[in-house]
Design an enzyme around this catalytic site. Structure first.
Site, PDB file in Angstrom:
ATOM      1  N   ASP A   1       0.784  -1.384   0.003  1.00  0.00           N
ATOM      2  CA  ASP A   1       0.062   0.085   0.119  1.00  0.00           C
ATOM      3  C   ASP A   1       0.903   1.179   0.139  1.00  0.00           C
ATOM      4  OD1 ASP A   1      -2.226   1.901   0.949  1.00  0.00           O
ATOM      5  OD2 ASP A   1      -3.264  -0.136   0.529  1.00  0.00           O
ATOM      6  N   ASP A   2       0.109   2.417   0.193  1.00  0.00           N
ATOM      7  CA  ASP A   2       0.733   3.713   0.375  1.00  0.00           C
ATOM      8  C   ASP A   2       2.425   3.568   1.138  1.00  0.00           C
ATOM      9  OD1 ASP A   2       1.369   6.375   0.378  1.00  0.00           O
ATOM     10  OD2 ASP A   2      -0.415   6.758   1.655  1.00  0.00           O
TER      11      ASP A   2
ATOM     12  N   ARG B   1      -5.692  16.262   4.000  1.00  0.00           N
ATOM     13  CA  ARG B   1      -4.582  15.292   4.220  1.00  0.00           C
ATOM     14  C   ARG B   1      -3.513  15.633   3.513  1.00  0.00           C
ATOM     15  NH1 ARG B   1      -3.640   9.178   2.479  1.00  0.00           N
ATOM     16  NH2 ARG B   1      -3.624   8.475   4.355  1.00  0.00           N
TER      17      ARG B   1
ATOM     18  N   LYS C   1      -3.981  -0.655  -6.637  1.00  0.00           N
ATOM     19  CA  LYS C   1      -5.114  -0.152  -5.657  1.00  0.00           C
ATOM     20  C   LYS C   1      -4.803   1.552  -6.250  1.00  0.00           C
ATOM     21  CE  LYS C   1      -6.386   0.840  -1.117  1.00  0.00           C
ATOM     22  NZ  LYS C   1      -6.080   0.137   0.490  1.00  0.00           N
ATOM     23  N   TRP C   2      -6.029   1.878  -6.597  1.00  0.00           N
ATOM     24  CA  TRP C   2      -6.057   3.397  -7.196  1.00  0.00           C
ATOM     25  C   TRP C   2      -6.797   4.282  -6.361  1.00  0.00           C
ATOM     26  CZ3 TRP C   2      -5.229   5.402 -12.704  1.00  0.00           C
ATOM     27  CH2 TRP C   2      -5.584   6.515 -12.831  1.00  0.00           C
ATOM     28  N   ASP C   3      -6.184   5.255  -5.407  1.00  0.00           N
ATOM     29  CA  ASP C   3      -6.749   5.872  -4.409  1.00  0.00           C
ATOM     30  C   ASP C   3      -6.895   7.271  -4.788  1.00  0.00           C
ATOM     31  OD1 ASP C   3      -7.840   6.002  -1.894  1.00  0.00           O
ATOM     32  OD2 ASP C   3      -6.089   5.092  -0.921  1.00  0.00           O
TER      33      ASP C   3
ATOM     34  N   ASN D   1      -7.830  10.563  -2.131  1.00  0.00           N
ATOM     35  CA  ASN D   1      -8.193  10.701  -0.730  1.00  0.00           C
ATOM     36  C   ASN D   1      -8.508  12.341  -0.319  1.00  0.00           C
ATOM     37  OD1 ASN D   1      -7.768   8.364   0.567  1.00  0.00           O
ATOM     38  ND2 ASN D   1      -5.782   8.183   0.265  1.00  0.00           N
TER      39      ASN D   1
ATOM     40  N   CYS E   1     -10.652   3.060  -4.822  1.00  0.00           N
ATOM     41  CA  CYS E   1     -10.554   3.233  -3.523  1.00  0.00           C
ATOM     42  C   CYS E   1     -10.758   4.817  -3.545  1.00  0.00           C
ATOM     43  CB  CYS E   1      -9.339   2.623  -2.898  1.00  0.00           C
ATOM     44  SG  CYS E   1      -9.053   3.060  -1.200  1.00  0.00           S
TER      45      CYS E   1
ATOM     46  N   ASP F   1     -12.782   1.958   4.776  1.00  0.00           N
ATOM     47  CA  ASP F   1     -11.628   1.773   5.479  1.00  0.00           C
ATOM     48  C   ASP F   1     -12.083   1.219   6.954  1.00  0.00           C
ATOM     49  OD1 ASP F   1      -9.707   2.596   4.019  1.00  0.00           O
ATOM     50  OD2 ASP F   1      -9.756   4.745   4.720  1.00  0.00           O
TER      51      ASP F   1
HETATM   52  C1  GLA Z   1      -6.801   5.311   2.051  1.00  0.00           C
HETATM   53  C2  GLA Z   1      -7.474   3.872   1.841  1.00  0.00           C
HETATM   54  C3  GLA Z   1      -6.526   3.037   2.672  1.00  0.00           C
HETATM   55  C4  GLA Z   1      -5.014   3.126   2.379  1.00  0.00           C
HETATM   56  C5  GLA Z   1      -4.746   4.555   2.575  1.00  0.00           C
HETATM   57  C6  GLA Z   1      -3.362   5.081   2.222  1.00  0.00           C
HETATM   58  O1  GLA Z   1      -7.382   5.805   3.170  1.00  0.00           O
HETATM   59  O2  GLA Z   1      -8.651   3.822   2.193  1.00  0.00           O
HETATM   60  O3  GLA Z   1      -6.966   1.866   2.370  1.00  0.00           O
HETATM   61  O4  GLA Z   1      -4.790   2.791   1.170  1.00  0.00           O
HETATM   62  O5  GLA Z   1      -5.396   5.761   1.872  1.00  0.00           O
HETATM   63  O6  GLA Z   1      -2.977   6.351   2.486  1.00  0.00           O
END
Ligand code: GLA
Length: 720
Positions: A365-366, A440, A473-475, A477, A523, A545
């Site tokens: 992930d991130d 954020r 996984k393409w976010d 935020n 996401c 989340d």
């Molecule tokens: C979002 C996603 C999480 C994770 C974080 C990473 O909040 O929903 O699952 O990937 O970003 O910063």
């Protein structure tokens, strides 16, 4: 099937169980004569006898027996005597926004055309649907509206969108351009919508319609956590299992509105499309604008019937590519396990433990790019943080173990502390003279611009082309404020939000075309952009989340109103509210995976995880291809919640019960749904045998199953 009656001047769209009927009235007014359960009649004009009213409703100057204010208008326009909410408002060069559309022609053909640049339902064979295009024109401005309808042969779905073209000689501005309107002849409906917020997505809300305007919208630049682009009108007495329900869903990921208006005659109008707030689109002569597609479902079998229609339709006509039918890998994601605190060896250790448990893919992930060790920097710098990570060694090691490997991106964002921002400060979404708001610790990247998209895509291609990565996984935020682009002239500033969404779609389209084997999961801080638009590109979306299984019940029940199990990202995490069995039973209703540090599992927990992995495989087709029956909803019952999946041939069913809160000494009989009444089913866990009739009409005695707070129980029924 779509048929035209020359004699009656009506066009009838039939799906297996529904009819949608248009009437072309003298003067060229296009009316909606009927939408609902399928009818055999070919003349439905008697349903629209009353087409004028008191003097306060203006009439057509050429025909005083007709007032658009009273008639069920198919695509109502602004300022021409229909005072209800309008679907289209076009401001001409002369300054007014009076808009008036009249029928010109129509054509009917097999198959379904694509919507250029926009996600949409599709068919694999022209025999699966018919399409109707009705051309209307405003004689004064020359604006042409082509209303495009598709009636599906295998599900009770009608898709609609509108193509607007300026055929006049002067520039016009679209001030509202909705995708669809449905006028219903009464107000005895409840409006059902899905509100939410971060970690509490898609909570069901049901309220009776009242006179006036009501509805939902997003102006956040994404479909959003706050409201899903879905609404249903359920007849006042309609339940989960019975009664008339209309379901509406917009195939769009940006600002939207779904508005219901009840007028003084107690009729109900529902419109849906791009939210008119902050929207204005300039159409020069010859230019066109295409609205997003709206999906309509009618079910006479309550909310459950409506949901199953959406599910079948989306599994078949929305989800695309290799992963439409291929089994999705059971994944473990590093986010809740490590957050930003990982390196190559730590991730390899996750993969080793995961492999022992039978997990099939590791997702990093991130935190792998730029200099990112927290959320203050590096979005936009999509190159590997080599101080932290040897990506080549990691991917090779994980692949050598037989696991797939996935990676996280947030392509539509830019950190103020990034090389990309320092090189291109005007690439963030902003308006002149104002410092962009921060959320954020990040700005939004202006993907409405082709040069920006090119940059971000080529950075992604460098990594994805160099390493054999199986999943992204393409976010997304944060939401969009100070919505503007350095490249858009002031007169086109109202186009920004939609151009941004088109930019995102283009990027995801390119990604999935250039890497057709990639499994893409969308996401947005969990499920903040959980809509059919995103599902066109990614066959699964991270639902929330919030991985607490009790909270997930409401989230998953709400999500299931129109989205199938096959698209709902659902993972088991280390959260402590319930034991691992319940966490697994709830996550099985989705794409299934883990969100925890596998090194920290106890021996007992490891055994449970191994069993869950087995269950994932055992029940995969039943859950992904079967029909969902919501048996007891957490909205109706504070103590217990239950659902089931039933195979298409009704010979196989999986029932899951979760005890939300203990209830002493209360008898609990669970009535099942969707079984074959005449078949005899064996309960695999107990060996008991029951008829389908008993299971559905008397109910299964379950008082002693899952008795205590947070416990769950599954029963597998197999017909003999
Ligand atoms: C979002 C996603 C999480 C994770 C974080 C990473 O909040 O929903 O699952 O990937 O970003 O910063």
């Amino acid at each position: 099937m779509i048929t035209y009656s020359e004699k009656n001047r009506t066009i009838k769209l039939d799906t297996p169980g529904t009819s949608y009927v248009l009437g072309i009235r003298e003067g060229g007014f296009l009316l909606n004569l009927y939408y609902g359960r399928r009818l055999p009649d070919d003349n439905l004009w008697p349903l629209a006898k009353r087409l004028n009213s008191a003097s306060f409703s203006p009439c057509d100057p050429d025909d005083t027996s007709f007032s658009a204010d009273v008639a069920p208008m198919e695509y109502p326009t602004n300022g021409r005597g229909d005072f209800r909410v309008s679907a289209l408002a076009v401001r001409g060069k002369d300054g007014n926004s009076v808009t008036d559309l009249r029928y010109v022609s129509h054509r009917i053909f097999a198959g379904k055309p694509d919507l250029p640049g926009l996600p949409h339902l599709y068919v694999t064979d022209d025999s699966q649907c018919d399409t109707l295009e009705v051309t209307l024109r405003d004689p004064y401005t020359g604006l042409e509206a082509v209303l495009v309808y598709t009636a599906f042969c295998d599900c009770d779905v009608i898709a609609k969108h509108v193509r607007l073209t300026n055929r006049g000689g002067k520039e016009v501005k679209l001030e509202r351009a909705f995708s669809s309107c449905v006028d219903l002849p009464c107000m005895d409906y409840d409006l059902i919508t899905l509100w939410g917020r971060h970690v509490k997505e898609r909570q069901l809300e049901r309220r009776p319609l009242a006179h006036g305007l009501q509805g939902i919208q997003s102006k956040r630049g994404s479909s959003s956590h706050s409201h899903n682009p879905f609404a249903a009108l359920a007849h006042s007495g309609a339940t989960e299992t019975a009664g008339d329900v209309y379901g509406f869903n917009l195939v769009y990921s940006g600002n939207f509105a779904i508005t219901a208006e009840v007028d003084h005659d107690a009729t109900t109008r529902v419109i849906m499309g791009i939210a008119p707030t902050d929207f204005c689109w300039l159409l020069a002569p010859g230019e066109s604008f295409v609205t997003p597609e709206a999906v309509h479902v009618f079910s006479a079998e309550g909310l459950g019937g409506m949901s199953r229609t959406f599910h079948r339709c989306y599994d078949e006509h929305l989800i695309r590519g290799r992963w439409k039918k291929e089994k999705r890998p059971l994944l473990i994601n590093s986010w809740e396990a490590a957050y930003f605190d990982f390196d190559t060896d730590k991730l390899i250790s996750f993969a080793e433990r995961a492999k022992e448990l039978g997990i099939e893919m590791l997702v990093m992930d991130d935190g792998w790019f730029g200099k990112r060790n927290d959320d203050t920097n590096s979005l936009g710098d999509w190159f590997i943080n080599e101080k932290k990570l040897d990506l080549g060694r990691l991917v090779d090691t994980v692949h050598a173990m037989g696991l797939k490997f996935g990676i996280w991106y947030e392509p539509e964002m830019i950190s103020p502390d990034s090389e990309l921002f320092r090189a291109h400060p005007d690439w963030c979404v902003h308006v002149p003279g104002r410092t962009p708001s921060i959320a954020r610790q990040q700005y939004v990247l202006d993907v409405s611009r082709a040069d920006v998209r090119e940059n971000v895509f080529s950075q992604m291609r460098d990594v994805l082309g160099r390493y054999p990565i199986d999943y992204v996984k393409w976010d997304f935020n944060r939401n969009i404020s100070e919505a503007g682009s350095a490249l858009l002239p002031p007169e086109r500033s109202g186009e920004f939000f939609h151009r941004f969404v088109l930019g995102t779609y283009e990027l995801q389209d390119r990604l999935t075309r250039e890497f057709p084997d990639l499994l893409l999961e969308n996401c947005s801080g969990g499920g903040g952009r959980f809509d059919p638009g995103m599902l066109y590109y990614s066959p699964q979306i991270w639902t929330s989340d919030n991985t607490d299984p009790i909270e997930r019940l409401n989230i998953q029940f709400g999500t299931s109103l129109c989205y199938p199990a096959s698209v709902m990202g659902a993972h088991v995490s280390a959260c402590s509210r319930t034991g691992y069995r319940t966490k697994g039973d709830v996550a099985l209703w989705g794409t299934f995976g883990y969100e925890l540090d596998p090194n920290k599992l106890s021996d007992d927990e490891r055994e449970i995880v191994k069993e869950q992995v087995g269950e994932y495989h055992k029940y995969y087709s039943l859950i992904h291809e079967g029909s969902l029956y919501r048996l007891i909803s957490p909205w109706d019952n504070a103590f217990v919640c239950a659902w089931s999946f039933v195979s298409e041939d009704r010979r196989d069913a999986l029932v899951t019960v979760v005890r939300i809160r203990e209830q002493d000494n209360t008898l609990f009989r669970l009535k099942l749904q969707g079984l074959d009444a005449d078949a005899i089913y064996t309960v695999e866990e107990t060996g008991e045998r029951f008829s389908g009739a008993l299971l559905m009409f008397a109910g299964l005695e379950m008082t002693d199953c899952a008795r205590h707070d947070g416990e769950s129980c599954k029963l597998h029924l197999i017909a003999e």
